[in-house]
Design a protein around this motif. Sequence first.
Motif, mmCIF file in Angstrom:
data_model
loop_
_atom_site.group_PDB
_atom_site.id
_atom_site.type_symbol
_atom_site.label_atom_id
_atom_site.label_comp_id
_atom_site.label_asym_id
_atom_site.label_seq_id
_atom_site.Cartn_x
_atom_site.Cartn_y
_atom_site.Cartn_z
ATOM 1 N N SER A 89 0.483 -1.157 0.000
ATOM 2 C CA SER A 89 0.240 0.022 0.155
ATOM 3 C C SER A 89 1.414 0.967 -0.075
ATOM 4 N N PRO A 90 0.678 2.208 -0.305
ATOM 5 C CA PRO A 90 1.180 3.666 -0.514
ATOM 6 C C PRO A 90 1.343 4.445 0.630
ATOM 7 N N PHE A 91 -0.185 3.633 1.681
ATOM 8 C CA PHE A 91 -0.067 4.438 2.643
ATOM 9 C C PHE A 91 0.786 3.509 3.860
ATOM 10 N N ARG A 92 1.451 2.875 3.673
ATOM 11 C CA ARG A 92 1.926 1.605 4.079
ATOM 12 C C ARG A 92 1.396 1.216 5.139
ATOM 13 N N LYS A 93 -0.107 1.251 4.808
ATOM 14 C CA LYS A 93 -1.098 0.243 5.899
ATOM 15 C C LYS A 93 -2.122 -0.119 4.841
ATOM 16 N N ALA A 94 -2.738 -1.823 5.163
ATOM 17 C CA ALA A 94 -3.397 -2.221 4.865
ATOM 18 C C ALA A 94 -4.926 -1.404 5.247
ATOM 19 N N MET A 95 -5.731 -1.772 3.752
ATOM 20 C CA MET A 95 -7.397 -1.417 4.213
ATOM 21 C C MET A 95 -7.341 -2.414 3.796
ATOM 22 N N THR A 96 -8.464 -2.531 4.127
ATOM 23 C CA THR A 96 -9.901 -3.986 4.099
ATOM 24 C C THR A 96 -10.626 -3.891 2.717
ATOM 25 N N ARG A 97 -11.448 -4.855 2.248
ATOM 26 C CA ARG A 97 -11.867 -4.866 1.021
ATOM 27 C C ARG A 97 -13.400 -3.556 1.317
ATOM 28 N N TYR A 98 -13.786 -3.836 2.407
ATOM 29 C CA TYR A 98 -14.817 -3.361 2.667
ATOM 30 C C TYR A 98 -14.819 -2.084 2.991
ATOM 31 N N GLN A 99 -13.767 -1.590 3.657
ATOM 32 C CA GLN A 99 -12.673 0.297 3.417
ATOM 33 C C GLN A 99 -12.830 0.707 1.862
ATOM 34 N N CYS A 100 -12.239 -0.223 1.298
ATOM 35 C CA CYS A 100 -11.924 0.369 0.135
ATOM 36 C C CYS A 100 -13.363 0.430 -0.769
ATOM 37 N N ILE A 101 -14.610 -0.737 -1.014
ATOM 38 C CA ILE A 101 -15.833 -0.546 -1.471
ATOM 39 C C ILE A 101 -16.987 0.501 -1.180
ATOM 40 N N GLN A 102 -16.524 0.849 0.345
ATOM 41 C CA GLN A 102 -17.437 2.231 0.720
ATOM 42 C C GLN A 102 -16.785 3.290 0.537
ATOM 43 N N TYR A 103 -15.427 2.942 0.271
ATOM 44 C CA TYR A 103 -15.021 4.189 0.137
ATOM 45 C C TYR A 103 -15.492 4.644 -1.244
ATOM 46 N N ALA A 104 -15.501 3.947 -2.463
ATOM 47 C CA ALA A 104 -15.937 4.272 -3.902
ATOM 48 C C ALA A 104 -16.863 4.434 -4.093
ATOM 49 N N LEU A 105 -17.938 3.925 -2.714
ATOM 50 C CA LEU A 105 -19.767 4.245 -3.064
ATOM 51 C C LEU A 105 -19.631 5.050 -2.537
ATOM 52 N N ASP A 106 -19.104 5.871 -1.470
ATOM 53 C CA ASP A 106 -19.696 7.634 -1.204
ATOM 54 C C ASP A 106 -18.964 8.627 -1.992
ATOM 55 N N ARG A 107 -18.450 8.170 -3.526
ATOM 56 C CA ARG A 107 -17.905 9.245 -4.142
ATOM 57 C C ARG A 107 -19.465 9.416 -4.780
ATOM 58 N N PRO A 108 -19.365 10.979 -5.512
ATOM 59 C CA PRO A 108 -20.322 11.384 -5.975
ATOM 60 C C PRO A 108 -20.207 10.524 -7.666
ATOM 61 N N GLY A 109 -21.144 9.443 -7.920
ATOM 62 C CA GLY A 109 -21.654 9.308 -9.329
ATOM 63 C C GLY A 109 -22.291 7.891 -8.671
ATOM 64 N N VAL A 110 -21.274 7.467 -8.218
ATOM 65 C CA VAL A 110 -21.161 6.035 -8.145
ATOM 66 C C VAL A 110 -22.129 5.184 -8.023
ATOM 67 N N LEU A 111 -22.733 4.520 -8.764
ATOM 68 C CA LEU A 111 -23.955 3.082 -8.442
ATOM 69 C C LEU A 111 -22.853 2.601 -8.145
ATOM 70 N N SER A 112 -21.921 1.054 -8.812
ATOM 71 C CA SER A 112 -21.128 0.081 -8.528
ATOM 72 C C SER A 112 -20.364 -0.095 -8.775
ATOM 73 N N VAL A 113 -19.773 -0.572 -7.919
ATOM 74 C CA VAL A 113 -18.326 -1.348 -7.685
ATOM 75 C C VAL A 113 -17.961 -2.072 -7.876
ATOM 76 N N VAL A 114 -16.828 -2.686 -8.661
ATOM 77 C CA VAL A 114 -16.964 -4.083 -9.605
ATOM 78 C C VAL A 114 -15.602 -4.757 -9.162
ATOM 79 N N PRO A 115 -15.334 -4.985 -8.309
ATOM 80 C CA PRO A 115 -14.151 -5.462 -8.023
ATOM 81 C C PRO A 115 -13.862 -7.159 -8.955
ATOM 82 N N GLY A 116 -12.879 -7.587 -9.203
ATOM 83 C CA GLY A 116 -12.790 -8.400 -10.456
ATOM 84 C C GLY A 116 -12.296 -9.700 -8.854
#
Length: 368
Positions: free
Chosen positions: A228-255
Motif C-alpha cells: 500500500s502507498p499508505f504503508r498500512k493495509a485497508m480492507t476490501r469493505y473499506q475500499c468498496i465503501q470509499y468508492a461508493l461514497d464518491r458522487p455519481g457511483v452506482l456500483s463497485v466492480v472488483p474482479g
Amino acid sequence: MEYRKLPHGKYGEQLSVLGLGMGGIQQCSDAEIEQVIRTAVAKGINFFDLCAGGKNIYEPFGRAMAGQRDKVLFQLHFGAVYNKQGEYGWSRNLAQIKETFSWELEALGTDYADFGFLHCVDEDNDYDELVSSGIFDFIKEMKEAGKVHYIGFSSHTPSVAERILDTGLMDIMMFSINPAYDLEQGDEYGIGSVAERSKLFRRCEAEGVGISVMKPFHGGKLLDGKTSPFRKAMTRYQCIQYALDRPGVLSVVPGVRNRNDLEALLGFAGASAEEKDYSMIGQFTPEAAWGNCVYCNHCQPCPAGIDIGLVNKYYDLALAGDTMAANHYEKLTVKADACIGCGHCNKRCPFRTEQSTRMKEIADYFGK
C-alpha cells in the motif's frame, strides 16, 4: 444488498452497489464460472463487467443467466476482442468489433447488451480513433436498434472523460476509483489531481451519468501494508465503501478469480458501519486534499442533527450545475443553518475540513 437507480434508465434499472468483474476468472472451469455467477445473483449481485475475461467465460455466463436474464445487467466493451486461443486483446478495427459483438450475444444467449462501452479511452487519440473508425457510430446504431440499451465508456483520464461527457450521449462511465488514486498516491492509472477527479465525479452525478468503479483495491496493493502507498493495509469493505461514497457511483466492480474471491466480497452487504469506516486514510491525506469533504460522515453524530455529508454533497453538486441539488437540499429536515458552531465535526474530520465554517457558507448559498 443495496441498489442504486440508473439515472438515465428507461426501464427502472437499479444496479447492485457490489458488482463483479470477470477479468480474472478465465482460469476456472466452466462449471465453477457458472456457479460463481449463479451464487452472485442469488446473493443479490446483478451487475457484471465481462471485459478481459477471456473467450471461455461467455457460454458459462450465458448458462447462468438462462431463465433469469431480467435479473442481470452487464457491460460489453466495443474494443475488447479475443484471439483464437480465447485470450483478451483490444482493437480499433470496426469489422473485428462487429464480429466480436455478434459472437458475444450468441454465446451469452441474449439479443442485447445492457451497456455498450467505448473501450479503454485513456488518451485523446483513443477517442479520435473510436470516432474516425466508425466504432462510436456503430454503438449508437446498436442502441437505436435495441441491441445496446445504454452507451458508456471506460477511462482512467479525467480530461479525456470530460471530453467524452461533452457529447451528451453517455449514460455510464467506468472509472478507476480508490483512495490511492484520488489522493495522488497511485500508479500510472491514477491520473489526475485531487481537484480534477473530484470535479469529474461531481459532473457525472450532476448530469445523471452513472459510474461503475474499476480497480477499487489498487490492484490489490491497498489490501497489504507492504504494498500500500499508505504503508498500512485497508480492507476490501473499506475500499468498496470509499468508492461508493464518491458522487455519481452506482456500483463497485472488483474482479474475482474464483469462488473464494466471491465469498470474500459477499459479506459487504451485511457488514457494520465500523467495518466499512475508511477514515483511517485521513492520516495519509496529502495537503492538496485537506479541507475537502468526502462525505464519509465520520464527523457524526452532529449535536444539531445535521447530515453533514449529505449537506456537503448537495452543495458540491449544486456548484457543479446539478439543478436538482437545491431541491433535494430544501427537502432536508435539518439544514446547514441549524449549525450551532460547537466544533464537534471539525475535531472529528479526518480530512481537516472546517465543517462549521462550511455550514455557514452552505446556508448562505442556499438561502440566496
